[in-house]
Design a protein around this motif. Sequence first.
Motif, mmCIF file in Angstrom:
data_model
loop_
_atom_site.group_PDB
_atom_site.id
_atom_site.type_symbol
_atom_site.label_atom_id
_atom_site.label_comp_id
_atom_site.label_asym_id
_atom_site.label_seq_id
_atom_site.Cartn_x
_atom_site.Cartn_y
_atom_site.Cartn_z
ATOM 1 N N ARG A 29 0.705 -1.103 -0.005
ATOM 2 C CA ARG A 29 0.040 -0.034 0.035
ATOM 3 C C ARG A 29 0.822 1.434 0.192
ATOM 4 O O ARG A 29 0.240 2.372 -0.022
ATOM 5 N N PRO A 48 0.593 3.294 -3.470
ATOM 6 C CA PRO A 48 -0.635 4.093 -3.741
ATOM 7 C C PRO A 48 -0.796 5.120 -2.818
ATOM 8 O O PRO A 48 -1.211 6.289 -3.133
ATOM 9 N N ALA A 97 1.226 8.094 -4.064
ATOM 10 C CA ALA A 97 0.783 8.913 -5.196
ATOM 11 C C ALA A 97 -0.461 9.630 -4.773
ATOM 12 O O ALA A 97 -0.623 10.829 -5.469
ATOM 13 N N VAL A 98 -1.415 9.052 -4.115
ATOM 14 C CA VAL A 98 -2.466 10.129 -3.553
ATOM 15 C C VAL A 98 -1.994 11.405 -2.642
ATOM 16 O O VAL A 98 -2.287 12.484 -3.081
#
Length: 109
Positions: free
Chosen positions: A2, A5, A8-9
């Motif tokens: 995780r 991601p 990236a967010v």
Amino acid sequence: MRTIPIYAVAALAEIAGCFAFWAWFRLGRSILWLLPGMASLAAFGWLLALVPVEQAGRAYAVYGGIYIAASLLWLWLVEGARPDRWDLIGAAVCLSGAAIILWAPRAVP
């Protein structure tokens, strides 16, 4: 995993938040742009704190490489300016460094 991601967010949140300030200050947009901008920057800070890395400095170092690549995607997708080969080479170098920092084998204390 995780971690990627979340990074990236977080990058999207930081870039969007900073762009809101840019739009207000440099592009003459309404001061109301600052409200979602500040919320986005707060979300960025929260998201970066979720990254499962033991030291904040290491989390920030890895994030730096991801931020650079995400900024170039923003440049292309939002601002309509395609990154040139030097942008892409620089981003690849930064992402390589981030990957080394993130996934280097380390002794567990």
